[in-house]
Design a protein around this motif. Structure first.
Motif, mmCIF file in Angstrom:
data_model
loop_
_atom_site.group_PDB
_atom_site.id
_atom_site.type_symbol
_atom_site.label_atom_id
_atom_site.label_comp_id
_atom_site.label_asym_id
_atom_site.label_seq_id
_atom_site.Cartn_x
_atom_site.Cartn_y
_atom_site.Cartn_z
ATOM 1 N N ALA A 1 0.832 -1.197 0.000
ATOM 2 C CA ALA A 1 0.000 0.000 0.000
ATOM 3 C C ALA A 1 0.872 1.255 0.000
ATOM 4 O O ALA A 1 0.567 2.243 -0.669
ATOM 5 C CB ALA A 1 -0.917 -0.009 1.215
ATOM 6 N N GLN B 1 -5.662 5.899 4.799
ATOM 7 C CA GLN B 1 -6.089 4.999 3.722
ATOM 8 C C GLN B 1 -5.701 3.563 4.031
ATOM 9 O O GLN B 1 -6.475 2.635 3.773
ATOM 10 C CB GLN B 1 -5.465 5.434 2.394
ATOM 11 N N GLN B 2 -4.483 3.389 4.592
ATOM 12 C CA GLN B 2 -4.061 2.033 4.958
ATOM 13 C C GLN B 2 -4.997 1.458 6.006
ATOM 14 O O GLN B 2 -5.366 0.289 5.958
ATOM 15 C CB GLN B 2 -2.631 2.058 5.512
ATOM 16 N N ASN C 1 -8.456 0.720 4.292
ATOM 17 C CA ASN C 1 -8.462 -0.282 3.228
ATOM 18 C C ASN C 1 -7.786 -1.600 3.578
ATOM 19 O O ASN C 1 -8.018 -2.610 2.916
ATOM 20 C CB ASN C 1 -7.811 0.293 1.970
#
Lengths: 280, 309
Positions: free
Chosen positions: B210, B219-220, B223
């Protein structure tokens, strides 16, 4: 470039540390305050401004509990009940787990479902019938009554955990014993149990904690002062007309010592036992 | 209590080669202590409580009369039942939500790569502390902290947030929030510990990949971390719903359901019906209603576990 990256990492580290300290105050302050209050004299409990350490710092609250046979009896009762529940649960659960892991038999699935479902039965549902049932069985206000009651709540978990554990062990282990003429008892106690110690310890700790902490049935199924366990004893201290806060804090500290010791020595098992339900 | 599903309980047993008939009795011999205990202390009591709930004046009178569903109608129609359902729902959903958020937050912080092992170990011990105390102790500790002259009020008054000490546990306006807060404090470590174990099981290379793609921390988290933890989160949430909705001791020892019923839960209401008012028939009807509710939750839990396998 690498310097700014380092700076950013240092900044992030400070942020994480600050957040952790904030959380630690939330988690730890109440416990620290309990400890501090147990060393105060009762008149200093609500002094303003509050302080951690006061002029009255002493072990008097502990001494008063440890020298009071009525209060020590609460601890004796809790230890007797919790240890008996742990021992009996393990033996009965090992038998059941052995049957589930190593045999096929009629109604196996049905018995499974019952054992799983039993775990969701709310304690309050059983309370009303238990009262009458325990009087009928002449177990009201006895150790036996509490021990058997608690086993209803500890057994299903223990059986499911230990069955899972046995299933990870190769069948050749105990089949070999059987071929050599040993019975199923030999296979269970000589072969499976010795190699299952970590699983047994996890289940044992969990069982001990449930029994040590139980409140509702201890409150309802015991009656006399000499049969009360620690959680009820703490409440009885609270019920007296003047609150001995320092003594209540001291008995609380003493009451969590067994769990603390288990936690310190068996942290690994603690985690694995507790999380097995959620983590595969 | 941990609610577990038998992942491998019904795994096929070894093919019996000889003495098959004799063997058929062996598993039942091993199971007999469990079966006897569960019949006497689970099956019979449940039959008894259902029986009580259909009678009038049980236990208190020698010859109870059949009452059909009258007790259920009376419980379900009562004001106090509606209050208890609302309070239990508030107490349970807010507790579970907060347990989840705090458990996630603390476990992510404790799993940070930026800190060394010793620091993390120290914080882990502190964070786990509330878990080591029995409910009776937690209740009494918070009665001390939240006392009108206690340390929490001192801090709030000093900071100018409140003018005078607040009777958190005995004012109708604050009691429900106070007991919910206490339950949040008491219960988050269980989530945290499970989530921490889950976090440590997420492969590092997922995050590496990622980062290569330019995903930032948030975001990590959204997601990778959340989807990976989803099965644990759902299991824990349902378990916590079952436990929290059954909570008795904490309420009983802090507010006793008061003041004027603002913290009355289904469990405390049932207990009072039986052991304060001696209305054992009503209490039994209420106990059966709670049993049915718990079984519905348990059904969803088991179905979820099955779906994972």
């Amino acid at each position: 470039m690498s310097k700014t990256k380092k700076q950013r990492e240092a900044l992030e580290r400070t942020g994480v540390l600050l957040a952790l300290i904030g959380g630690a105050v939330f988690a730890g302050f109440p416990v620290l305050w309990m400890l501090a209050s147990s060393f105060k004299s009762n008149t200093e409990i609500f002094e303003s401004p509050p302080r951690f350490i006061t002029e009255g710092f002493s072990f008097a609250a502990y001494a008063s509990i440890l020298s009071d046979p009525t209060k020590m009896r609460f601890f004796v009762n809790s230890y007797v009940v919790a240890l008996a529940v742990t021992g009996l649960t393990l033996v009965v659960a090992l038998f059941a787990a052995y049957a589930f892991s190593r045999f096929d038999f009629p109604f196996k699935k049905t018995i499974n479902i019952v054992i799983v479902g039993v775990q969701a039965v709310p304690p309050i549902t059983l309370l009303v019938p238990y009262f009458g049932l325990m009087v009928f069985l002449r177990m009201f206000n006895t150790y036996q009554g509490l021990v058997l009651t608690y086993m209803v709540f500890t057994l299903p978990y223990a059986i499911i955990m230990l069955t899972g554990y046995f299933n990870t062990l190769p069948r050749e282990l105990d089949e070999a014993v059987r071929v050599d003429g040993g019975g199923p008892m030999t296979a269970l106690w000589r072969i499976l149990v010795p190699v299952s110690v970590p699983g047994i310890v996890s289940v044992g700790i969990y069982t001990f904690m449930i029994a040590w902490n139980e409140y509702l049935f201890a409150l309802t199924l015991t009656k006399t002062q000499d049969m009360r366990t620690v959680p009820i004893g703490i409440q009885l201290l609270m019920g007296q007309h003047s609150y001995q806060w320092n003594e209540m804090m001291a008995i609380s500290i003493l009451g969590c010592i067994p769990i603390l010791i288990l936690y310190i020595f068996f942290q690994r098992y603690f985690m694995s036992g507790m999380t097995a339900g959620a983590v595969k | 209590m941990v609610l577990l599903t038998p992942k491998k309980l019904d795994a096929p047993a070894p093919v019996a080669t000889r003495a098959k008939k004799k063997r058929n009795l062996v598993p039942f011999a091993f199971l007999s202590p469990t079966i006897i205990l569960l019949v006497i202390l689970m099956l019979i009591p449940i039959v008894m409580v259902i029986g009580y709930s259909l009678m009038d004046n049980v236990i208190m009178k020698k010859n109870p009369v059949f009452a059909g569903f009258n007790n259920y109608v009376e419980v379900l129609g009562s004001e106090i039942f509606r209050t208890a359902v609302l309070n239990t729902t508030f107490f349970t959903t807010v507790s579970v939500g907060a347990h989840l958020v705090l458990g996630l937050l603390f476990s992510v912080l404790l799993n940070s790569r930026l800190l060394n092992g010793a620091t993390k170990a120290l914080f882990r011990v502190i964070y786990v502390l509330p878990w080591l105390f029995t409910v009776a102790i937690i209740a009494i500790l918070w009665r001390l902290l939240l006392n009108p002259n206690g340390v929490v009020n001192y801090v709030l008054v000093t900071l100018g947030i409140t003018d005078t000490g607040v009777e958190w546990l005995s004012s109708p306006g604050t009691a429900l929030f106070a007991v919910t807060f206490i339950n949040i404090w008491a219960g988050y470590p269980f989530f945290m510990v499970s989530l921490l174990a889950g976090l440590q099981g997420i492969p590092r290379d997922l995050y590496e990949a990622a980062r290569v793609d330019g995903a930032n921390g948030l975001q990590q988290f959204v997601n990778i971390t959340l989807p990976q933890l989803r099965p644990i989160i759902v299991s824990m949430a349902v378990l916590d719903l079952i436990w929290t909705s059954q909570q008795f001791a904490l309420i009983w020892m802090t507010t006793g359901g008061g003041p004027v019923n603002v913290t009355e839960m289904l469990s405390t209401m049932t207990y009072k019906m039986a052991f304060s008012n001696y209305q054992f028939s009503l209490a039994s009807a209420s106990a059966v209603i709670i049993l049915v509710m718990s079984m519905v939750l348990a059904y969803f839990y088991v179905r979820h576990q099955k779906a994972r396998d």
